[in-house]
Design a protein around this motif. Structure first.
Motif, PDB file in Angstrom:
ATOM      1  N   ILE A  25      43.009  57.491  11.092  1.00  0.00           N
ATOM      2  CA  ILE A  25      43.944  56.406  11.408  1.00  0.00           C
ATOM      3  C   ILE A  25      45.381  56.913  11.285  1.00  0.00           C
ATOM      4  O   ILE A  25      46.211  56.714  12.183  1.00  0.00           O
ATOM      5  N   TYR A  26      45.680  57.562  10.155  1.00  0.00           N
ATOM      6  CA  TYR A  26      47.034  58.061   9.935  1.00  0.00           C
ATOM      7  C   TYR A  26      47.367  59.192  10.916  1.00  0.00           C
ATOM      8  O   TYR A  26      48.517  59.315  11.348  1.00  0.00           O
ATOM      9  N   PHE A  56      36.812  52.326  15.787  1.00  0.00           N
ATOM     10  CA  PHE A  56      36.442  51.771  14.484  1.00  0.00           C
ATOM     11  C   PHE A  56      34.951  51.458  14.426  1.00  0.00           C
ATOM     12  O   PHE A  56      34.283  51.734  13.418  1.00  0.00           O
ATOM     13  N   GLU A  57      34.420  50.882  15.509  1.00  0.00           N
ATOM     14  CA  GLU A  57      32.995  50.547  15.525  1.00  0.00           C
ATOM     15  C   GLU A  57      32.137  51.802  15.459  1.00  0.00           C
ATOM     16  O   GLU A  57      31.099  51.836  14.774  1.00  0.00           O
ATOM     17  N   ALA A  58      32.565  52.854  16.143  1.00  0.00           N
ATOM     18  CA  ALA A  58      31.820  54.112  16.095  1.00  0.00           C
ATOM     19  C   ALA A  58      31.839  54.697  14.683  1.00  0.00           C
ATOM     20  O   ALA A  58      30.833  55.243  14.202  1.00  0.00           O
ATOM     21  N   CYS A  59      32.979  54.572  14.005  1.00  0.00           N
ATOM     22  CA  CYS A  59      33.086  55.081  12.639  1.00  0.00           C
ATOM     23  C   CYS A  59      32.166  54.302  11.699  1.00  0.00           C
ATOM     24  O   CYS A  59      31.489  54.888  10.846  1.00  0.00           O
ATOM     25  N   PHE A 114      47.514  47.194  16.382  1.00  0.00           N
ATOM     26  CA  PHE A 114      46.100  47.299  16.752  1.00  0.00           C
ATOM     27  C   PHE A 114      45.295  47.955  15.638  1.00  0.00           C
ATOM     28  O   PHE A 114      44.221  47.475  15.253  1.00  0.00           O
ATOM     29  N   TYR A 115      45.807  49.054  15.112  1.00  0.00           N
ATOM     30  CA  TYR A 115      45.079  49.772  14.058  1.00  0.00           C
ATOM     31  C   TYR A 115      44.976  48.927  12.791  1.00  0.00           C
ATOM     32  O   TYR A 115      43.939  48.926  12.120  1.00  0.00           O
ATOM     33  N   ASP A 122      46.078  52.903  -1.333  1.00  0.00           N
ATOM     34  CA  ASP A 122      46.483  54.132  -0.633  1.00  0.00           C
ATOM     35  C   ASP A 122      46.994  53.824   0.771  1.00  0.00           C
ATOM     36  O   ASP A 122      47.932  54.466   1.264  1.00  0.00           O
ATOM     37  N   TYR A 123      46.370  52.839   1.419  1.00  0.00           N
ATOM     38  CA  TYR A 123      46.766  52.471   2.783  1.00  0.00           C
ATOM     39  C   TYR A 123      48.210  51.985   2.802  1.00  0.00           C
ATOM     40  O   TYR A 123      49.033  52.465   3.596  1.00  0.00           O
ATOM     41  N   TYR A 124      48.516  51.053   1.909  1.00  0.00           N
ATOM     42  CA  TYR A 124      49.882  50.524   1.877  1.00  0.00           C
ATOM     43  C   TYR A 124      50.879  51.600   1.436  1.00  0.00           C
ATOM     44  O   TYR A 124      52.001  51.662   1.960  1.00  0.00           O
TER      45      TYR A 124
END
Length: 807
Positions: A323-324, A302-305, A351-352, A382-384
């Motif tokens: 992620i998905y 996540f930090e790299a993104c 975690f994600y 969209d995530y949910y």
């Protein structure tokens, strides 16, 4: 009893309810039967449950009795075996001494071979995971073939160290120091192995993608074994602690009953038990290390993104589809390679989700703009949706909630930013538009059809459409409906602002015309202007020309705005659910109606200017003074009126939207007829006394000129004739004998039911052949008859004469 009485009272409230007693009884019986069935079912269920519980209790009691009997048999056999063997204690003691000698020899051998085994394990780790510079890193293409062997040998050495350190606790301080020093090289080796576990555990998905599933399985077996051993160690430590408390705190470790020193510990070659003591194994925490490695790896991803898209919130959110992908790989592949009881997908999902939550918090901390806020809201939705449809995980299961459940606050922030942005744009645009409309330095622009137009409406709808299209892309009905509502409010405020500006300019135009018509005031004004003085604070005489052209342009823009609004409604309303579609349609219909109403107001105001310009001509209609009568009987006022109307209409016809021209002509027709009729009224400076039949001849000529003008330009001759029918009644009242005037008024009311008596009174008073006394008597009689007759029996549409005398 009281409740039953209340129930009966409720059912029998009225006397006619007694006729329904039988029906009520049947209904109550049906309700009672249904309740009885439910009660029987519930009672049967409880009885079955209770019976099952009783049977289980009986079985448990029987099993406990059997276990007790078997334990008593074991104890008896043990006692009998000891008594049946001569010198059992001596034999047992000698056997124990022999075992201790063997264990001691094994212990010594293990101490001697420890460093060699450490080096062997170290070499395997370097071969599998060494980077050539003294570091350890499990490469994706590395199979780590010795992983299980490394773990096995390292576990033996750690078990041996635990055993040695356990027994060294009872030795001297020097012995303890020597033991610690001897095992010191084991710690760096453990650290290297831990590094391997972290590397492999943190990159499980990458190893799966590279096809190295064997490594994943082997690591899972190691973690599974360590988890079980840690659980055993924790239980033994708890039992050992309780035993010490029961023995008054004395040591001795865990002692197996009837085993006299025989250990049940692992059969590791380096695990040594001396005497009656078992060396405790301390928990080594590899399951925790494994999970932390996974968590850290996800956090690093996540930090790299985030670092890849600094300051670009929208692009960042658009690039989180991995992620998905990772979650799908976890569910379909990783979950099949590790123990099911781990529920690895739930752990990885947590975690994600936590990192996604943290990422959105970081984005919100950057004070995002409106477009970024919309992107955030879209992403959360969209995530949910993806979690629900793709992974069968509900929003409630994902904790903490994204945005900490503050979606409504963020939605409000988005709306505020949109409103502020639109208001800022509208204010800048309005400033330019106001100056152009008020100053009128240049003629309005014309479109390809030669119609006057103002560019403000085009610019406005470009900005409005841009915001609505962005909201529509979110595919969220609430957001789109909210943006449409706010845009609608901005447009309605714009309409109100334009109305205020236009009204002010029209009043100013009329005031200037009135002021310039007053000769005395005009001379004073010209003198003041010559001396460089202002007439008043409004600079009224310095009004700029061209207002009519700008009024036409403004009216055209309202029709254009209504068209834009309807097109926008047709475009966006169908893309959302019925709930929000209705709201959007209603909002935009209100805006469209406002445009149409304002366009009508523009044409009405234009007519107001026209009749302000025509006031001098209407003032000398029917004038009885020498000069006025001479002008009227020559047809001069009506010629001026029709010429002026033709001049104004020429501009309107050339430059106004055709949809408004018919409306304009209808209103112009009504106002012309009303102004002409109202000129019959005598006033302080306007005395009307018509000498018949000369006056009626001139009136017919006036009517003819007016009719010719409207018949030429209006599309409906039938409508013009309908309006002009009132002139027939005017001529009848003027030309009829006095005794027939009451009937003529009745005929007038039959066709124009809302015509006020004041019109009839004005016409009668204008006839020179009727003196004032006779006129009063006649009007009194007509008024009495009108009062006795009352109003119309049914509601009728208002006619043109209903507006007589109101302006």
């Amino acid at each position: 009893m009281e409740s039953a009485v209340a129930r009966v009272a409720e059912l029998l409230k009225r006397s006619d309810d007694l006729d329904k007693v039988e029906l009520i009884t049947q209904r109550l019986q049906r309700e009672k039967a249904a309740i009885d069935v439910q009660l029987k079912a519930e009672v049967k269920s409880h009885i079955d449950s209770t019976g099952g519980a009783v049977i289980k209790l009986a079985d448990s009691k029987r099993i406990m009795a059997e276990i007790k009997g078997e334990l008593m048999k074991i104890d008896r056999l043990c006692s009998e075996s000891q008594l049946s063997v001569r010198d059992f204690e001596k034999i047992n003691r000698l056997a124990n001494i022999h075992r201790n000698f063997i264990k001691t020899q094994e212990f010594a051998d293990n101490m001697k071979s420890l460093h060699g085994r450490i080096q062997q394990v170290n070499d395997m780790i370097e071969d599998d995971c060494g980077d050539g510079q003294g570091g350890i890193e499990a490469q994706l293409d590395s199979r780590v073939p010795n992983l299980l062997t490394i773990h096995y040998m390292l576990s033996e050495m750690r078990d041996f160290r635990d055993s040695a350190m356990f027994h060294a606790e009872k030795a001297s301080e020097d012995t303890r120091r020597t033991t610690i020093k001897h095992f010191a090289p084991l710690d760096p080796l453990i650290a290297k192995f831990d590094r391997v576990v972290e590397d492999v555990g943190g990159n499980l998905l990458e190893f799966i993608r590279s096809g190295n599933t064997s490594l994943v399985v082997r690591l899972a077996k190691i973690i599974d074994l360590e988890e079980r051993e840690d659980l055993k160690a924790t239980v033994l430590l708890e039992v050992n602690g309780k035993a010490k408390q029961q023995n008054g705190g004395t040591g001795g470790g865990f002692r197996s009953p009837h085993m006299n020193g025989n250990s049940n510990n692992k059969n590791n070659s380096m695990s040594v038990t001396l005497g009656n003591n078992v060396a405790p194994r301390s928990p080594r925490g590899y399951p925790t290390l494994f999970l932390r490695a996974m968590e850290k790896s996800i956090k690093d991803s996540f930090e790299a993104c985030i670092e890849s898209f600094p300051g670009d919130c929208i692009t960042l959110l658009e690039n989180l589809a991995w992620i998905y992908t990772d979650l799908e790989l976890t569910r379909m592949e990783l979950a099949t390679l590790v123990p099911k009881r781990w529920q690895i997908f739930d752990t990885v999902l947590k975690f994600y989700h936590v990192e996604t939550h943290n990422l959105l918090d970081q984005v919100l901390a950057t004070d995002p703009d409106a477009q970024s806020i919309l992107a955030i809201l879209n992403y959360v939705k969209d995530y949910y949706d993806t979690m629900k449809k793709g992974f069968s995980v509900s929003k409630e299961q994902l904790q903490p909630p994204l945005l900490d459940g503050k979606e409504n606050d963020l939605y409000d922030d988005y709306m505020k930013l949109i409103v502020n942005k639109l208001n800022e744009w509208m204010e800048n645009l309005a400033t330019t538009e106001r100056q152009a409309f008020i100053n009128r330095d240049n003629a309005p622009e014309m479109d390809n059809d030669g119609r006057y137009a103002l560019q403000g409406e085009v610019i406005t709808f470009k900005m409005i459409t841009q915001q609505i299209e962005v909201a529509a892309d979110s595919q969220q009905g609430r957001i789109l409906a909210g943006v449409v509502e706010e845009c609608g409010n901005v447009l309605k405020e714009r309409q109100a602002s334009w109305e205020a500006i236009m009204t002010k300019e029209v009043k100013k135009e009329i005031r200037v015309a009135q002021l310039l018509r007053d000769k005395k005031k005009r001379k004073e004004a010209e003198k003041a202007l010559a001396n460089g003085q202002d007439i008043d604070s409004d600079d009224e005489l310095q009004n700029n020309a061209g207002l009519v052209d700008y009024m036409i342009a403004l009216a055209n823009d309202q029709i254009r705005g209504a068209d834009y609004t309807e097109a926008l409604s047709s475009k966006v309303a169908p893309v959302v659910s019925q709930k929000y579609s209705t709201q959007i349609t209603s909002t935009l219909e209100t805006v469209s109606d406002g445009y149409v109403a304002f366009a009508k107001l523009c044409t009405n105001s234009l007519i107001e200017i026209i009749f302000s310009d025509l006031k001098p001509a209407f003032d000398i209609l029917f004038e009885t003074s020498t000069i006025g009568a001479s002008a009227w009987y020559k047809g001069i006022p009506m010629s001026q009126i029709t010429d002026t109307l033709a001049e104004y209409y020429g501009d309107v016809q050339s430059h106004m939207n055709p949809l408004l021209i018919e409306v304009f002509l209808d209103d112009l027709l009504d106002e012309t007829v009303l102004h002409y009729l109202q000129s019959l009224r005598s006033g302080k400076h306007h005395k009307v006394s018509l000498k018949l039949p000369k006056a009626s001849v001139q009136i017919k000529q006036d009517i003819g000129k007016m009719y010719d003008f409207f018949d030429e330009h209006h599309s409906s001759r039938e409508h013009v004739q309908q309006v002009f029918k009132v002139f027939e009644h005017l001529l009848w009242i003027l030309e009829s004998p006095i005794e027939e005037l009451g009937d003529k008024y009745t005929q007038l009311k039959a066709e124009f039911w809302d015509c006020p008596l004041s019109f009839f009174e004005a016409v009668v008073n204008a006839r020179k052949d009727i003196d004032s006394k006779m006129a009063k008597e006649l009007i009194s009689v007509v008024r009495s008859e009108a009062l006795l007759g009352g109003g119309p029996e049914e509601e009728l549409q208002p006619t043109i004469m209903g507006r007589y005398g109101r302006s």
